[in-house]
Motif scaffolding. Structure first.
Motif, short mmCIF file in Angstrom:
data_model
loop_
_atom_site.label_atom_id
_atom_site.label_comp_id
_atom_site.label_asym_id
_atom_site.label_seq_id
_atom_site.Cartn_x
_atom_site.Cartn_y
_atom_site.Cartn_z
N GLY A 210 -13.26 10.95 -33.73
CA GLY A 210 -13.16 9.76 -32.50
C GLY A 210 -11.91 8.93 -33.08
O GLY A 210 -10.66 9.39 -32.90
N PHE A 211 -12.12 7.75 -33.45
CA PHE A 211 -11.19 6.78 -33.65
C PHE A 211 -11.19 6.10 -35.04
O PHE A 211 -11.84 6.20 -35.77
CB PHE A 211 -11.20 5.55 -32.53
N LEU A 212 -10.07 5.19 -35.31
CA LEU A 212 -9.74 4.63 -36.57
C LEU A 212 -9.48 3.17 -36.06
O LEU A 212 -8.96 2.93 -35.09
CB LEU A 212 -8.58 4.91 -37.46
N ALA A 213 -9.94 2.21 -36.86
CA ALA A 213 -9.71 0.65 -36.44
C ALA A 213 -9.01 -0.06 -37.78
O ALA A 213 -9.62 0.07 -38.94
CB ALA A 213 -10.87 -0.02 -35.88
N ILE A 214 -8.00 -0.65 -37.52
CA ILE A 214 -7.17 -1.13 -38.73
C ILE A 214 -7.24 -2.88 -38.30
O ILE A 214 -6.84 -3.09 -37.50
CB ILE A 214 -5.80 -0.53 -38.78
N LYS A 215 -7.27 -3.50 -39.51
CA LYS A 215 -7.05 -4.99 -39.39
C LYS A 215 -5.86 -5.22 -40.27
O LYS A 215 -5.80 -5.02 -41.61
CB LYS A 215 -8.12 -5.75 -39.83
N LEU B 166 -6.23 1.65 -28.64
CA LEU B 166 -6.27 2.94 -28.08
C LEU B 166 -4.94 3.07 -26.96
O LEU B 166 -5.11 3.47 -26.10
CB LEU B 166 -7.40 3.28 -27.24
N ALA B 167 -3.78 2.53 -27.65
CA ALA B 167 -2.78 2.50 -26.80
C ALA B 167 -1.36 2.65 -27.43
O ALA B 167 -0.24 2.85 -26.96
CB ALA B 167 -2.46 1.39 -25.89
N PHE B 168 -1.48 2.58 -28.80
CA PHE B 168 -0.07 2.87 -29.53
C PHE B 168 0.62 4.11 -29.36
O PHE B 168 1.42 4.20 -29.62
CB PHE B 168 -0.45 2.30 -31.11
N ALA C 25 -17.26 1.46 -24.58
CA ALA C 25 -18.45 0.36 -24.89
C ALA C 25 -19.07 0.33 -26.03
O ALA C 25 -19.70 -0.74 -26.60
CB ALA C 25 -19.27 0.27 -23.54
N HIS C 26 -19.31 1.55 -26.65
CA HIS C 26 -20.44 1.69 -27.63
C HIS C 26 -19.79 2.14 -28.97
O HIS C 26 -20.40 2.40 -30.14
CB HIS C 26 -21.38 2.47 -27.49
N TYR C 27 -18.38 2.05 -28.89
CA TYR C 27 -18.01 2.74 -30.08
C TYR C 27 -16.62 1.94 -30.57
O TYR C 27 -16.22 1.18 -31.45
CB TYR C 27 -17.38 4.20 -29.99
N ASP C 28 -15.43 1.87 -29.56
CA ASP C 28 -14.26 1.16 -29.72
C ASP C 28 -14.22 -0.28 -29.89
O ASP C 28 -13.91 -0.95 -30.74
CB ASP C 28 -13.21 1.64 -29.03
N ARG C 29 -14.71 -0.81 -28.93
CA ARG C 29 -15.03 -2.23 -28.75
C ARG C 29 -15.72 -3.11 -29.83
O ARG C 29 -15.21 -3.95 -30.09
CB ARG C 29 -15.62 -2.66 -27.15
N ARG D 177 -18.52 4.27 -36.35
CA ARG D 177 -19.58 5.07 -35.92
C ARG D 177 -19.93 4.19 -34.64
O ARG D 177 -20.14 3.12 -34.64
CB ARG D 177 -20.84 5.02 -36.84
N PRO D 178 -20.61 4.89 -33.64
CA PRO D 178 -21.23 4.23 -32.17
C PRO D 178 -22.23 3.60 -32.71
O PRO D 178 -22.95 3.86 -33.74
CB PRO D 178 -21.35 5.45 -31.50
N VAL D 179 -22.47 2.49 -31.91
CA VAL D 179 -23.62 1.54 -32.35
C VAL D 179 -24.75 2.39 -31.78
O VAL D 179 -24.50 3.16 -30.71
CB VAL D 179 -23.53 0.15 -31.41
N PRO D 180 -26.02 2.03 -32.05
CA PRO D 180 -27.16 2.82 -31.57
C PRO D 180 -27.53 2.95 -30.14
O PRO D 180 -27.95 4.21 -29.72
CB PRO D 180 -28.33 2.07 -32.30
#
Length: 237
Positions: free
Chosen positions: A224-229, A115-117, A29-33, A202-205
């Protein structure tokens, strides 16, 4: 050594627990989404495919922002939860190792694949399918575990693509692929995508109030994670 993840719905046995965990938890809720929703941008009036939709947490947010959402997941229980939570969405039980025969060519505007690839054996085939169903001007937003974090936890050869098995803190036994970042980038390229943006979120505050220790670690370390467009490469058909 295990050389495939397989198609059994691993999350089915803890789907309800996962919903409780991911609804307001730090990592989801505070990082990936927040990261993936930022990369998706304005979804109003657009058709979005939520790949591996889980219990509909992304779908609910996307519908609230005005999108038409089509979701799929290999877990029947996850699809039940998604339908309950997001009655406006369209949801399918689907094994991602199989082709997306229920989606026509160039029929959707955006794909979110969060988060499922790492659970898919037929990775190249799936990326080609996602490229096929995207309209010109569309985009795929993909989040994956940070390969550096995987390597720091698992050790061994960073460049070796392999399946690992873990038991997470909830007692959830999972099996998934780890791969170097180069592998994912090459798979996107071979499927006809251009990487438009890649971010290390980075996670939101607000996440600091949920789990201060993990919030600080995710704010400082690539664990943690990476996000790619990625967008369809207009130079290739």
């Amino acid at each position: 050594m295990v050389d495939r993840v397989g198609s059994d719905p691993q999350y089915d046995v803890f789907a309800d627990e996962f919903l409780e965990h991911a609804r307001d938890g730090l990592y989801n809720a505070h990082y990936d989404r927040p990261a993936c929703l930022e990369l998706l941008g304005d979804v109003g009036g657009r058709t979005v495919v939520d790949v591996a939709c889980g219990p509909g947490l992304y779908a609910g947010e996307l519908v609230a922002r005005g999108a038409r959402v089509i979701g799929c997941d290999v877990s029947p229980r996850m699809i039940e939860l998604a339908r309950q939570r997001v009655p406006a969405g369209e949801f399918h039980v689907h094994d991602l190792n199989e082709r997306l025969g229920w989606l026509a060519d160039a029929s959707v505007d955006l794909v979110v694949f969060a988060l499922a690839f790492e659970y898919v054996d037929q990775r190249a085939q799936l990326l080609h399918e996602l490229r096929r169903v995207l309209r010109p001007g569309g985009a795929l937003v993909l989040s994956i575990p940070h390969p550096t974090g995987d390597w720091l936890r698992q050790g061994g050869n960073y460049f070796q693509t392999r399946v690992i098995e873990e038991v997470w803190s909830g007692g959830w036994a999972v099996r998934y692929w780890i791969a170097p970042l180069e592998r994912t980038c090459e798979e996107l390229h071979e499927a006809g995508f251009l990487i438009e943006r890649m971010i290390e979120p980075r996670p939101v505050p607000a996440g600091a109030d949920v789990d201060t220790e993990r919030y600080q670690r995710l704010s400082a370390e690539p664990t943690g994670f990476l996000a790619i467009k990625a967008i369809p490469d207009p130079r290739r058909t």
